[in-house]
Design a protein around this motif. Structure first.
Motif, PDB file in Angstrom:
ATOM      1  N   VAL A   1       0.829  -1.206   0.000  1.00 60.39           N
ATOM      2  CA  VAL A   1       0.000   0.000   0.000  1.00 60.39           C
ATOM      3  C   VAL A   1       0.860   1.251   0.000  1.00 60.39           C
ATOM      4  O   VAL A   1       0.512   2.263  -0.635  1.00 60.39           O
ATOM      5  CB  VAL A   1      -1.001   0.009   1.175  1.00 60.39           C
TER       6      VAL A   1
ATOM      7  N   LEU B   1       2.180   1.745  -3.503  1.00 64.31           N
ATOM      8  CA  LEU B   1       1.121   2.213  -4.390  1.00 64.31           C
ATOM      9  C   LEU B   1       0.832   3.692  -4.152  1.00 64.31           C
ATOM     10  O   LEU B   1       0.678   4.474  -5.105  1.00 64.31           O
ATOM     11  CB  LEU B   1      -0.136   1.375  -4.168  1.00 64.31           C
TER      12      LEU B   1
ATOM     13  N   PHE C   1      -7.267   4.325   0.193  1.00 64.28           N
ATOM     14  CA  PHE C   1      -7.673   3.171  -0.596  1.00 64.28           C
ATOM     15  C   PHE C   1      -8.879   2.470   0.029  1.00 64.28           C
ATOM     16  O   PHE C   1      -8.978   2.326   1.256  1.00 64.28           O
ATOM     17  CB  PHE C   1      -6.513   2.179  -0.738  1.00 64.28           C
TER      18      PHE C   1
ATOM     19  N   GLY D   1      -6.984  -1.075   0.947  1.00 64.33           N
ATOM     20  CA  GLY D   1      -5.530  -1.017   1.041  1.00 64.33           C
ATOM     21  C   GLY D   1      -4.885  -2.298   1.503  1.00 64.33           C
ATOM     22  O   GLY D   1      -3.748  -2.285   1.984  1.00 64.33           O
TER      23      GLY D   1
ATOM     24  N   CYS E   1      -3.236  -4.262  -3.271  1.00 60.18           N
ATOM     25  CA  CYS E   1      -2.234  -3.245  -3.595  1.00 60.18           C
ATOM     26  C   CYS E   1      -1.052  -3.828  -4.366  1.00 60.18           C
ATOM     27  O   CYS E   1      -0.465  -3.146  -5.224  1.00 60.18           O
ATOM     28  CB  CYS E   1      -1.756  -2.556  -2.324  1.00 60.18           C
TER      29      CYS E   1
ATOM     30  N   ASN F   1      -0.115  -2.330  -7.934  1.00 55.40           N
ATOM     31  CA  ASN F   1       1.246  -1.890  -8.241  1.00 55.40           C
ATOM     32  C   ASN F   1       1.742  -2.479  -9.547  1.00 55.40           C
ATOM     33  O   ASN F   1       2.315  -1.781 -10.391  1.00 55.40           O
ATOM     34  CB  ASN F   1       2.200  -2.287  -7.108  1.00 55.40           C
TER      35      ASN F   1
END
Length: 405
Positions: A84, A87, A102, A285, A290, A294
């Protein structure tokens, strides 16, 4: 208990009837080619409704998910995690944002954006600064707040009483906004391109005007980029093609490439409105989502990839225009990257769903955007062969439809 192979009838027997899914059941897919239980092949121009930005079973996304699944799945929001944070950093470095939040879906992202706007207005101005301006034919989600903000009454009328202080105005009509906005307006929420509303782009003048009016009246400008974001329009986000920067941007759909994740991007100025305990989400998240996001962003957020989306748009539109010259079924073809809408002529008005159903019989999956628009949201990396095959099948479906009338 041993399970039998499910059939489409099982949906009617066991599922709450909120959907009316296709008669076939997809079981496997690769890229933009999908197969049903009977082995029939389809070219997928739906892309999970603009979700599967890198197609089905993308190797990089699959590898990221498997790798993360061997490490850490979920901890809850009392802890943070490495995916997270990576990201969030990517977004801050690639967009206007200073801070991100998120969640799990586009509706949740828009819910957070709207709550942020009202709380910011209360903290910095007054408890009376609650009014929200939204637009006719908009779609912002299915929570009670977001379905009320969306400009399609059929989605909200049966759930009254609805949240108040929401005004709906004509899309692309800046004069109407000028007449309605006031110092009691806390937010204006708008899609840069209305997706569910028919693939209708905002004009640059309209978005620039909204920006100026929000600045004048201290209102939060929210861009709903749930459908237009993460490369869909040939830009990482559509606001970048307009040169108009929002205060808050909602994102979801393509972000996880099929794994559920959403979020909002904002600046330090507005991020402070959502302080500790003011909002939250159990799953938002999480490391799995995540990690996949990514991997997706690392592919999509490049000049070469986004330029290729715009090139595919040109090819897609050229073929559709050639089809229309032969068949004459579309009054207009609208597009932004690989978000494409074909507006049916008066002769075929109201028949988008029937045409889309017939397309599936011919081995190509399409969407609709209301009763009069055939919509395409294919994978951004769809191959040239899949594109050509799908559009050839689409033309055959249209010819078949015309022959049945």
């Amino acid at each position: 208990m041993k399970q039998s192979i499910p059939s489409r009838n099982d949906f009617d027997q066991y599922m709450i009837p909120m959907y009316s899914p296709a008669p076939f059941i997809p079981v496997k897919a690769q890229g933009s080619t999908l197969y049903d239980q009977n082995g029939k092949e389809y070219i997928d121009f739906v892309g999970g409704i603009a979700v599967n930005a890198l197609g089905h079973a993308n190797p990089a996304l699959r590898e990221a998910l498997i790798e993360q699944s061997d490490k850490l799945w979920h901890t809850g929001n009392g802890y943070t995690n490495e995916p997270v944070l990576n990201l969030a950093k990517h977004f801050v470095e690639s967009t206007f944002a200073d801070k991100v939040f998120f969640c799990n879906s586009g509706a949740e992202a828009n819910e957070a954006a709207l709550k942020l706007a009202r709380r910011y207005a209360r903290q910095h101005f007054s408890a009376e600064k609650t009014e929200i301006i939204a637009f006719n034919n908009a779609f912002h989600g299915r929570t009670l707040f977001t379905v009320s903000t969306g400009g399609q009454p059929n989605y909200s009328k049966d759930f009254a009483p609805l949240p108040g202080a929401i005004t709906h105005l004509p899309f692309n009509d800046l004069t109407a906004v000028e007449a309605a906005i006031s110092d009691n307006t806390c937010a204006v929420i708008v899609e840069p391109i209305q997706g569910e509303g028919g693939v209708v782009p905002a004009t640059a003048e309209f978005l620039r005007g909204l920006r100026a009016l929000c600045d004048k009246h201290n209102a939060v400008l929210i861009f709903d980029e749930v459908q237009t974001g993460v490369g869909r329009t040939g830009y990482l986000y559509a606001y970048q093609s307009y040169g108009v920067t929002p205060d808050v941007l909602s994102t979801a759909k393509a972000l996880g490439g099929g794994f559920p994740i959403g979020g909002i991007l904002t600046t330090d100025k507005f991020a402070s409105a959502l302080s500790i305990g003011s909002h939250g989400t159990t799953y938002g998240g999480n490391p799995l989502a995540c990690a996949v996001a990514n991997a997706s962003l690392n592919i999509i957020d490049s000049k070469e990839f986004l330029a290729n989306v715009r090139a595919k748009q040109a090819t897609f539109i050229e073929v559709l225009e050639n089809i229309n010259r032969r068949l004459g079924m579309f009054a207009e073809i609208r597009s932004a990257g690989l978000l494409i809408g074909c507006q049916l002529t008066e002769e075929y008005a109201g028949q988008a769903k029937a045409i889309s159903t017939l397309c599936a019989e011919h081995g190509v999956m399409t969407l609709i955007a209301g009763p009069n628009v055939i919509r395409f949201t294919p994978a951004l990396n769809i191959s040239q062969q899949e594109l050509e095959t799908g559009l050839a099948r689409f033309e055959q479906a249209l010819k078949d439809y015309q022959s049945r009338k």
